[in-house]
Each structure stands twice: as structure tokens, then as C-alpha cells.
Design an enzyme around this catalytic site. Structure first.
Site, PDB file in Angstrom:
ATOM      1  N   CYS A   1      92.457  79.280  -1.751  1.00 47.44           N
ATOM      2  CA  CYS A   1      93.373  78.874  -0.669  1.00 47.44           C
ATOM      3  C   CYS A   1      94.779  79.430  -0.861  1.00 47.44           C
ATOM      4  O   CYS A   1      95.562  79.476   0.084  1.00 47.44           O
ATOM      5  CB  CYS A   1      93.423  77.358  -0.581  1.00 47.44           C
ATOM      6  SG  CYS A   1      91.794  76.622  -0.466  1.00 47.44           S
TER       7      CYS A   1
ATOM      8  N   HIS B   1      99.349  74.584   3.107  1.00 43.57           N
ATOM      9  CA  HIS B   1      97.899  74.768   3.164  1.00 43.57           C
ATOM     10  C   HIS B   1      97.295  73.582   3.913  1.00 43.57           C
ATOM     11  O   HIS B   1      97.732  72.441   3.761  1.00 43.57           O
ATOM     12  CB  HIS B   1      97.326  74.865   1.753  1.00 43.57           C
ATOM     13  CG  HIS B   1      95.836  74.960   1.752  1.00 43.57           C
ATOM     14  ND1 HIS B   1      95.159  75.860   2.541  1.00 43.57           N
ATOM     15  CD2 HIS B   1      94.882  74.260   1.083  1.00 43.57           C
ATOM     16  CE1 HIS B   1      93.870  75.714   2.359  1.00 43.57           C
ATOM     17  NE2 HIS B   1      93.669  74.751   1.480  1.00 43.57           N
TER      18      HIS B   1
ATOM     19  N   ASN C   1      89.758  73.097   6.855  1.00 43.01           N
ATOM     20  CA  ASN C   1      90.300  73.898   5.754  1.00 43.01           C
ATOM     21  C   ASN C   1      89.666  75.292   5.812  1.00 43.01           C
ATOM     22  O   ASN C   1      88.462  75.424   5.585  1.00 43.01           O
ATOM     23  CB  ASN C   1      89.964  73.192   4.437  1.00 43.01           C
ATOM     24  CG  ASN C   1      90.507  73.914   3.223  1.00 43.01           C
ATOM     25  OD1 ASN C   1      90.985  75.045   3.317  1.00 43.01           O
ATOM     26  ND2 ASN C   1      90.423  73.260   2.074  1.00 43.01           N
TER      27      ASN C   1
HETATM   28  O1  UT7 Z   1      91.476  73.714  -0.283  1.00 47.26           O
HETATM   29  C1  UT7 Z   1      91.439  73.558  -1.653  1.00 47.26           C
HETATM   30  C2  UT7 Z   1      91.974  72.288  -2.021  1.00 47.26           C
HETATM   31  N1  UT7 Z   1      91.104  71.238  -1.592  1.00 47.26           N
HETATM   32  C3  UT7 Z   1      91.612  70.058  -1.403  1.00 47.26           C
HETATM   33  O2  UT7 Z   1      92.802  69.936  -1.510  1.00 47.26           O
HETATM   34  C4  UT7 Z   1      90.724  68.895  -1.135  1.00 47.26           C
HETATM   35  C5  UT7 Z   1      91.183  67.736  -1.969  1.00 47.26           C
HETATM   36  N2  UT7 Z   1      90.400  66.529  -1.847  1.00 47.26           N
HETATM   37  C6  UT7 Z   1      90.338  65.806  -0.700  1.00 47.26           C
HETATM   38  O3  UT7 Z   1      90.882  66.187   0.314  1.00 47.26           O
HETATM   39  C7  UT7 Z   1      89.641  64.461  -0.740  1.00 47.26           C
HETATM   40  O4  UT7 Z   1      89.386  64.133  -2.077  1.00 47.26           O
HETATM   41  C8  UT7 Z   1      88.317  64.437   0.054  1.00 47.26           C
HETATM   42  C9  UT7 Z   1      88.623  64.484   1.534  1.00 47.26           C
HETATM   43  C10 UT7 Z   1      87.445  65.604  -0.337  1.00 47.26           C
HETATM   44  C11 UT7 Z   1      87.577  63.138  -0.215  1.00 47.26           C
HETATM   45  O5  UT7 Z   1      88.402  62.026   0.086  1.00 47.26           O
HETATM   46  P1  UT7 Z   1      88.552  60.831  -0.964  1.00 47.26           P
HETATM   47  O6  UT7 Z   1      89.406  59.814  -0.335  1.00 47.26           O
HETATM   48  O7  UT7 Z   1      89.033  61.443  -2.259  1.00 47.26           O
HETATM   49  O8  UT7 Z   1      87.085  60.305  -1.055  1.00 47.26           O
HETATM   50  P2  UT7 Z   1      86.117  60.214  -2.320  1.00 47.26           P
HETATM   51  O9  UT7 Z   1      85.644  61.568  -2.706  1.00 47.26           O
HETATM   52  O10 UT7 Z   1      86.794  59.403  -3.360  1.00 47.26           O
HETATM   53  O11 UT7 Z   1      84.921  59.395  -1.700  1.00 47.26           O
HETATM   54  C12 UT7 Z   1      85.116  58.070  -1.210  1.00 47.26           C
HETATM   55  C13 UT7 Z   1      83.784  57.590  -0.620  1.00 47.26           C
HETATM   56  C14 UT7 Z   1      82.598  57.839  -1.518  1.00 47.26           C
HETATM   57  O12 UT7 Z   1      81.744  56.731  -1.406  1.00 47.26           O
HETATM   58  P3  UT7 Z   1      81.716  55.600  -2.533  1.00 47.26           P
HETATM   59  O13 UT7 Z   1      81.356  56.292  -3.817  1.00 47.26           O
HETATM   60  O14 UT7 Z   1      83.101  55.020  -2.549  1.00 47.26           O
HETATM   61  O15 UT7 Z   1      80.658  54.653  -2.037  1.00 47.26           O
HETATM   62  C15 UT7 Z   1      81.926  59.050  -0.929  1.00 47.26           C
HETATM   63  O16 UT7 Z   1      80.543  59.085  -1.184  1.00 47.26           O
HETATM   64  O17 UT7 Z   1      83.509  58.311   0.593  1.00 47.26           O
HETATM   65  C16 UT7 Z   1      82.180  58.844   0.542  1.00 47.26           C
HETATM   66  N3  UT7 Z   1      82.153  60.078   1.296  1.00 47.26           N
HETATM   67  C17 UT7 Z   1      81.882  60.120   2.632  1.00 47.26           C
HETATM   68  N4  UT7 Z   1      81.613  59.157   3.528  1.00 47.26           N
HETATM   69  C18 UT7 Z   1      81.405  59.535   4.810  1.00 47.26           C
HETATM   70  C19 UT7 Z   1      82.386  61.351   0.867  1.00 47.26           C
HETATM   71  N5  UT7 Z   1      82.263  62.220   1.890  1.00 47.26           N
HETATM   72  C20 UT7 Z   1      81.969  61.483   2.983  1.00 47.26           C
HETATM   73  C21 UT7 Z   1      81.740  61.811   4.336  1.00 47.26           C
HETATM   74  N6  UT7 Z   1      81.482  60.804   5.207  1.00 47.26           N
HETATM   75  N7  UT7 Z   1      81.805  63.072   4.799  1.00 47.26           N
END
Ligand code: UT7
Length: 336
Positions: free
Chosen positions: A122, A263, A293
Site C-alpha cells: 500500500c 491510504h 482498499n
Molecule cells: O492496507 C494495508 C493495511 N491494512 C490495514 O490497515 C487493515 C488493518 N486492519 C483492519 O482494518 C481491521 O483489523 C479489520 C477491518 C481487518 C478487522 O476489524 P477488527 O475490528 O480488527 O475486527 P477483528 O479482526 O478483531 O474481528 C472482530 C470479529 C471477529 O469475531 P469474534 O472472534 O469476535 O467472534 C471476526 O471473526 O469480527 C469477525 N469478522 C467479521 N464479521 C462479519 C471478521 N470479518 C468479518 C466480516 N463480517 N467480514
């Protein structure tokens, strides 16, 4: 890496034109609800993304890139035949070799141009900007084209809800030429890398470390894998640090910044940076709701849209900042 020491020895460069291209096909959050167990509400509140673009089967990264470059060249008033350098930033190349930049050169007839790719995820467009700034600044080239272009849809596991809702396809480009007395200029540029965190965000298969074979083909190793929460924390810290460095190296203060172009990965990441930099929310360019993204293309597309929407006036101080796999980060302060 800090641009300040070398900067004085180089002639200043300007962004003479910008362009972008987004494929026609729109994939909405509602569409994704039919593919994986997710919801518009989850995607919107956790990321800010509402829809993304998906390239056609017969469109590869070089095609997206070439369309963006055509528009940037037209705006800059530079002929394809006069381009001397093409740098394509991408993690989704047409082929492992030759470089995607070679296909762009061929499609546009930039026959004199030296063409190669940069792989910095990115942050790639801003890595390309720094390479163009220093090489045009040193007098090695007159007209350079930098491009961020991705067909991420080809490297997504469409059964993995952790990643498939986040990414999209697209391309953005800029023409870099020597600054003139009445043009803007690139004021400062910062690049950084932390290879110790490489495993946090990668496409683990398909390279020499892990070729795709008949035996492992079902594991979909040639798709994006990310530890989202960890990447999130690094993104906020690195982008904040890189922003401050670019501002200070340019001899500016946060209050001088007329537009922040970050970004476009996650609205919550952008909000956290904006809060720490004390920049007004109205002075931040956001289009991730429409495109998701697009990795190396994200800052490039946003720069072009901000330019064409009239969000930047001559003399305005603009801050670009990016973060991605590597880990890599980059920032640039620009006088428009
Ligand atoms: O471009 C390069 C740089 N990339 C980034 O900067 C991305 C950085 N990371 C993020 O933007 C975020 O971490 C994400 C958007 C990827 C994820 O958000 P989060 O608030 O960190 O969620 P998480 O990974 O901690 O997941 C929370 C919950 C999980 O369920 P449990 O374990 O709490 O029951 C996931 O399984 O959300 C669940 N989950 C979803 N639920 C519905 C993960 N993906 C999804 C989804 N729909 N698509």
C-alpha cells in the site's frame, strides 16, 4: 529514510498531471452478504467501506494502469513518446516477470521509457514518488510516470470474510517533471520498512518460498492473508509518525496542511491519525467507501480525485501518507 539531507542537492520536482481508472463492475456490501457470512452493518461500522470495484476477467493490472496513465499524461500535456521512466507500484503484477511496467510501456507506446515495478504494497505509490523525485531531481530523467495499480480481486480468497470484504481493484497515476518557477513541488518524503513484521500481511504462496503445486493448490496460498488487529495498531502508529516527519522535514506545521490524503484501508485508522495530528476532518480526502482498499492504487486514485474535484489549489500544502505489507510506510508533503 529521510529526504531532508539529499533534498538540497536535487532540483525540485512537481506533479504535472494525475489520472485514475476504476473498473466498471461494482461489488456492494449487499453482494458480499450473498458470498460470505457478513453484513453491510459489520463492514460499514468496522471499515467504512460500502462498495468496491472489480476488474473484468480480461483486464489485468497493466490495463488498469495504462488507462490511468493516459489521463495523467493528457493532463500534464506530455506525449507518451516523451516519457523516459515508468514505475508501477503493485503487489498484483500481470506476471512475475516481466514487470507490469513493461506491459504499460508497450500498451502506451512509451518506447523510450525505462520501465520497472516497485513492490511495497500500500506504500508503493509513495515509494515510486520518492524514486521519481530523486531520479528526476538528479537530472537522470525529464518526464517520469508513477502508477499505483492493483487487481486485488485476483488474489483474494472469496471464502475468507476476514479479507474479501476489504479490497478492490483500480489504478492511479501521476506525471513527475522538474518544477518550474510557477509550479508546485514535492517538499519532503519519508520511507520506512520493518521486515520483522512481514508475516502480519502477505500473499504466502506463489513465490519461490512456497510455489503453488498440485498438492497445495486447494489451500489457496496465493491469496492475501492478514492479522487485521495487529496490522491496525501498526498502521495507526506508523502513519502518524510518518505524517509528523513529512510535515517537520518540509518545515511545516499540522495547521499548514490544507488536505490530508491518507491510504484508504479503514475509516477508523484514518480517524485515529486525524485525531492525533489535529487536522480537521473536513481537510481529509476519503473515498474508501466507494473503492475499498486498493493497496498501491489507493493514494494515487485519491490524489487524482482530489485534484479533479478542485480540492487542491496552487500553493496548498498537501500531505500524503500510506502504510502496508512489509511492513512499509511512506509519507510526502507537497506544495500543490
Ligand atoms: O492496507 C494495508 C493495511 N491494512 C490495514 O490497515 C487493515 C488493518 N486492519 C483492519 O482494518 C481491521 O483489523 C479489520 C477491518 C481487518 C478487522 O476489524 P477488527 O475490528 O480488527 O475486527 P477483528 O479482526 O478483531 O474481528 C472482530 C470479529 C471477529 O469475531 P469474534 O472472534 O469476535 O467472534 C471476526 O471473526 O469480527 C469477525 N469478522 C467479521 N464479521 C462479519 C471478521 N470479518 C468479518 C466480516 N463480517 N467480514
Amino acid at each position: 529514510m529521510d529526504s531532508s539531507a539529499a533534498a538540497s542537492a536535487l532540483r525540485p520536482v512537481q506533479i504535472a498531471g494525475t489520472g485514475s481508472y476504476l473498473p466498471e463492475k461494482v461489488l456492494s456490501n449487499a453482494d458480499l452478504e450473498k458470498i460470505v457470512e457478513t453484513s453491510d452493518d459489520w463492514i460499514t461500522t468496522r471499515t467504512g467501506i460500502k462498495e468496491r470495484r472489480i476488474a473484468a476477467e480480461d483486464q489485468s493490472t497493466s490495463h488498469l494502469a495504462a488507462e490511468a496513465v493516459k489521463k495523467a499524461l493528457a493532463q500534464a500535456g506530455v506525449e507518451a513518446a516523451d516519457v523516459e521512466l515508468i514505475i508501477v507500484a503493485t503487489i498484483t503484477p500481470d506476471t512475475l516477470t516481466p514487470a507490469t511496467a513493461c506491459y504499460v510501456q508497450k500498451q502506451l507506446g512509451c518506447d523510450r521509457a525505462v520501465a520497472f515495478d516497485v513492490s511495497a504494497a500500500c506504500s508503493g505509490f509513495l515509494y515510486a514518488l520518492e524514486l521519481a523525485r530523486t531520479s528526476v531531481g538528479a537530472g537522470a530523467f525529464q518526464n517520469a510516470v508513477i502508477v499505483g495499480a492493483e487487481k486485488l480481486s485476483a488474489y483474494i480468497n472469496w471464502e475468507d470474510r476476514n479479507t474479501c470484504v476489504l479490497f478492490g481493484d483500480g489504478a492511479g497515476a501521476a506525471v513527475i517533471t522538474p518544477a518550474t518557477a510557477d509550479s508546485g513541488r514535492v517538499l519532503s518524503s519519508q520511507l520506512g520498512t520493518d521486515g520483522n513484521q512481514a508475516e502480519l500481511l502477505s500473499i504466502p504462496g506463489g513465490g519461490s518460498a512456497c510455489p503453488i503445486t498440485v498438492d497445495n493448490a486447494s489451500e489457496r496460498l496465493a491469496t492475501l492473508a492478514m492479522q487485521g488487529r495487529e496490522v491496525f495498531k501498526h498502521a495507526v502508529n506508523a502513519m502518524k509518525r510518518a505524517s509528523i516527519e513529512a510535515i517537520e522535514t518540509a518545515g511545516l506545521q499540522s495547521s499548514d496542511i490544507k488536505l490530508l490524503i491518507p491510504h484508504q484501508a479503514n475509516l477508523r485508522i484514518i480517524d485515529a491519525i486525524v485525531e492525533r495530528l489535529e487536522i480537521d476532518k473536513e481537510d481529509v480526502f476519503i473515498n474508501l467507501n466507494r473503492y475499498g482498499n486498493t493497496s498501491a492504487a489507493a493514494v494515487a486514485i485519491a490524489l487524482d480525485e482530489a485534484n479533479r474535484d478542485g480540492r487542491m489549489q496552487r500553493g496548498d500544502k498537501i500531505l500524503l501518507v500510506a502504510f502496508g505489507a512489509g511492513l512499509t510506510w511512506a509519507s510526502a508533503a507537497i506544495e500543490w
